[in-house]
Enzyme design. Structure first.
Site, PDB file in Angstrom:
ATOM      1  N   GLU A 198      38.518  59.137  35.876  1.00  0.00           N
ATOM      2  CA  GLU A 198      39.761  59.033  35.112  1.00  0.00           C
ATOM      3  C   GLU A 198      40.859  58.302  35.884  1.00  0.00           C
ATOM      4  OE1 GLU A 198      39.900  63.175  34.510  1.00  0.00           O
ATOM      5  OE2 GLU A 198      38.604  63.138  32.747  1.00  0.00           O
TER       6      GLU A 198
ATOM      7  N   ASP B  66      36.921  68.742  38.690  1.00  0.00           N
ATOM      8  CA  ASP B  66      37.987  69.525  38.086  1.00  0.00           C
ATOM      9  C   ASP B  66      38.082  70.862  38.812  1.00  0.00           C
ATOM     10  OD1 ASP B  66      38.423  67.630  36.142  1.00  0.00           O
ATOM     11  OD2 ASP B  66      37.668  68.828  34.475  1.00  0.00           O
TER      12      ASP B  66
ATOM     13  N   HIS C  53      42.551  68.270  39.395  1.00  0.00           N
ATOM     14  CA  HIS C  53      41.432  67.729  40.175  1.00  0.00           C
ATOM     15  C   HIS C  53      41.539  68.135  41.647  1.00  0.00           C
ATOM     16  CE1 HIS C  53      41.045  64.266  37.032  1.00  0.00           C
ATOM     17  NE2 HIS C  53      40.279  65.292  36.709  1.00  0.00           N
TER      18      HIS C  53
END
Length: 599
Positions: A345, A369, A536
């Site tokens: 991402e 995550d 994260h």
């Protein structure tokens, strides 16, 4: 052990460590009596560093010793001239005696620097150490003080163990800082789903890390795929390797929505091409020049990168999970090699601690995550079972959509049979095979990824010491680092199955338990999760929180949350002058006072 194949894949010489043997400049007996010991200490330190350290690419660390001992400003200037010529990025001054402080110190403002002042009673180097450190502080040039606890005898050229520890900690962090300088962070795409970490902050990269920022649109992938701007022979080799080694797992999507076998085969080809292209974008590929694509052959000299993916890409094309997972691993179809640092991402603020961890440990990194805290009560409520052992106080579920390094399976083992993640030059072909066999590639969850693709799915082995880190940016403050040392844990398989099914069983899972201190953010496992700054985390093998703190202080990035014992923390001497009782507060004030290293 695999065949060693360390090589430099980025542009720019590997930084060297400059050794500055400093001496009392008074001749007619004083200087002459110290020459042999001073140069002997320099040679001992050089031997320690060159025999112990390697760069993450596997190449040996090199030291450069000044041509003569340094007794005054002329010899200091001569040493600096040599260091500039030789590409020295870190300097260590060494002396067994009093020397002339400000005349002999390293005044290069961009170079991390330390002084080892020999603890001896005859001509104590500690006196010079104190005076030179004071000079550094007065001039605004932070320096790390290295002072052995026990007095050594005159003429000794050995290095005490406590001194060795500090020298190595300083040197590895200094090399990490020097290695980043001048390299690129490559942003592949833009902001992913409103994640602030993918809003790339150029000032942070340039002022704190000395890096430049490079950008491409994700359409560059489709251009290169459609125009076949990739090595066709390598693609055939990679696809054959994937068919042999990458086991496709169960498709959890409703049967009516699943892609056909033909469509899945096409997606495999597509994501293999994506992986080759992403690597070429990072570091270039001379094969492309032979094909007539000289510009594309250069790459972006990127030491780290991020791929936006969601949603503009993944609503139409196969996701980047395979690409990210393979690049983040220490092996692919070309064999065992240094891992790349690739953030999911395009979270640049997680790419940075991934890069820090990699440069400090030479190992692949887990991107994940920090998804869920499971309390003992919640686990018992939904499973009817209790957490036990190291997990008894609760666990944090680290899980991400398939981009985690395959090294994170824990299938590599040390001599005692413990699960580890290794430097690539210590990984065997059997361990690569074990990591691949432990991984399934599950057809992507089409609720998340309409364009399909495949996500890696595995469960990390428990018992690995790990360090989780994250960099956050606060308006008006700048970047802040947080650190949590802990362990991966094994839990009852039935508990794992229930908890995993509640998230996404097509993704890789690591169960993490931080080491608790009983206070503040580490009062309990819930507090660690509750105080974590973003969604994260970058997870490294080993307890390296102290090394991260040392590196952060070099770069002037304060640390707001850590569970590192005070006696392991090593920062520049000047930090003590901002307070010795509340070290976290002193760190903030020191970083603000000195400002970003490259600003």
């Amino acid at each position: 052990m695999s065949e060693f194949n360390g090589k430099k894949r980025l542009i720019g010489a590997m930084p060297k460590i400059g050794i500055r043997p400093t001496i009392d400049g008074r001749e007619r007996g004083v200087r002459e009596s110290l020459e042999a010991q001073t140069m002997g200490l320099a040679e001992s330190v050089t031997e320690l560093l060159e025999e112990t350290l390697r760069h993450p690419n596997g190449l040996p660390v090199e030291c450069v010793i000044a041509d003569s001992t340094i007794g005054g400003v002329a010899e200091a200037a001569a040493a600096e001239e040599k260091f500039q010529r030789e590409g020295v990025g870190v300097s260590l001054t060494i002396t067994p005696a009093w020397c002339y402080g400000t005349e002999t110190i390293d005044q290069n403002p961009l170079r991390p620097k330390a002084i080892w002042g020999f603890n001896g009673s005859e001509r104590p180097g500690a006196v010079y150490l104190a005076a030179a450190a004071a000079g550094h502080n007065q001039k605004g040039l932070p320096v790390f003080k290295i002072y052995g606890e026990n007095v050594q005898d005159a003429g000794t050229e050995s290095i005490p163990e406590d001194v060795k520890e500090k020298i190595l900690k300083f040197a590895k962090a200094g090399l990490a800082a020097a290695t980043m300088r001048g390299k690129s962070y490559l942003s592949m795409g833009g902001v992913s789903m409103g994640i602030a970490g993918s809003i790339v902050d150029e000032e942070v990269f340039q002022d704190y890390l000395g890096m430049r920022n490079e950008y491409i649109d994700m359409s560059e992938f489709t251009r290169r795929i459609e125009e076949e701007i990739y090595d066709q022979e390598e693609f055939e080799k990679a696809l054959a390797w994937v068919k042999e080694n990458c086991n496709e797992g169960q498709d959890n999507n409703p049967e009516s929505e699943q892609f056909s076998r033909e469509e899945k085969n096409e997606q495999w080809e597509f994501i293999v091409k994506m992986t080759i292209i992403a690597r070429d974008l990072l570091v270039g590929n001379p094969k492309l020049k032979e094909m007539g694509y000289g510009e594309e052959a250069n790459g972006h000299n990127a030491i780290a990168a991020g791929f936006q993916g969601q949603r503009q890409w993944t609503d139409h094309f196969p996701n980047g999970d395979f690409m990210e997972a393979v690049l983040n691993s220490s092996f692919d179809w070309n064999g065992i090699r240094e891992a790349y640092m690739m953030a999911t991402e395009n979270d640049s603020l997680n790419a940075v601690p991934m890069l820090f961890n990699h440069l400090l440990t030479n190992r692949a990194q887990i991107f994940s995550d920090v998804r869920t805290f499971w309390s003992p009560e919640a686990v018992e409520r939904v499973t009817g079972k209790k957490l036990t052992g190291r997990a008894e106080n609760g666990i944090i579920h680290l899980i991400n959509s398939g981009s985690t390094t395959l090294d994170g399976t824990g299938k590599m083992k040390d001599e005692a049979g413990n699960s580890v993640m290794k430097e690539f030059w210590n990984i065997s072909e059997e361990e690569v095979d074990a990591c691949l066999k432990a991984t399934e590639w599950r057809p992507a969850n089409l609720g998340y990824f309409r364009g399909g693709g495949f996500s890696s799915q595995f469960l990390s082995e428990g018992g690995m010491p790990v360090t989780m880190a994250r960099m956050n940016i606060v308006k008006g403050l700048g970047p802040v680092l947080q650190i949590a040392e802990g362990y991966t844990v094994d839990i009852d398989p039935e508990i794992h199955e229930v908890l995993n099914q509640r998230t996404d069983p097509t993704w890789p899972t690591t169960w993490f338990v931080p080491e608790l201190t009983g206070e503040g953010a580490f009062k309990d496992v819930y507090s660690v999760m509750n105080n974590w700054g973003s969604n994260h985390g970058a997870i490294s093998f080993g307890h390296i929180g102290d090394q991260l703190i040392t590196l952060a202080s070099m770069l002037r990035i304060p640390v707001n949350m850590h569970n590192i014992e005070e006696d392991r923390i090593f920062r520049p001497d000047a930090w003590n002058l901002f307070g010795t009782r509340d070290l976290e507060s002193a760190d903030y004030r020191a970083c603000k006072n000195f400002g970003p290293l490259y600003s």
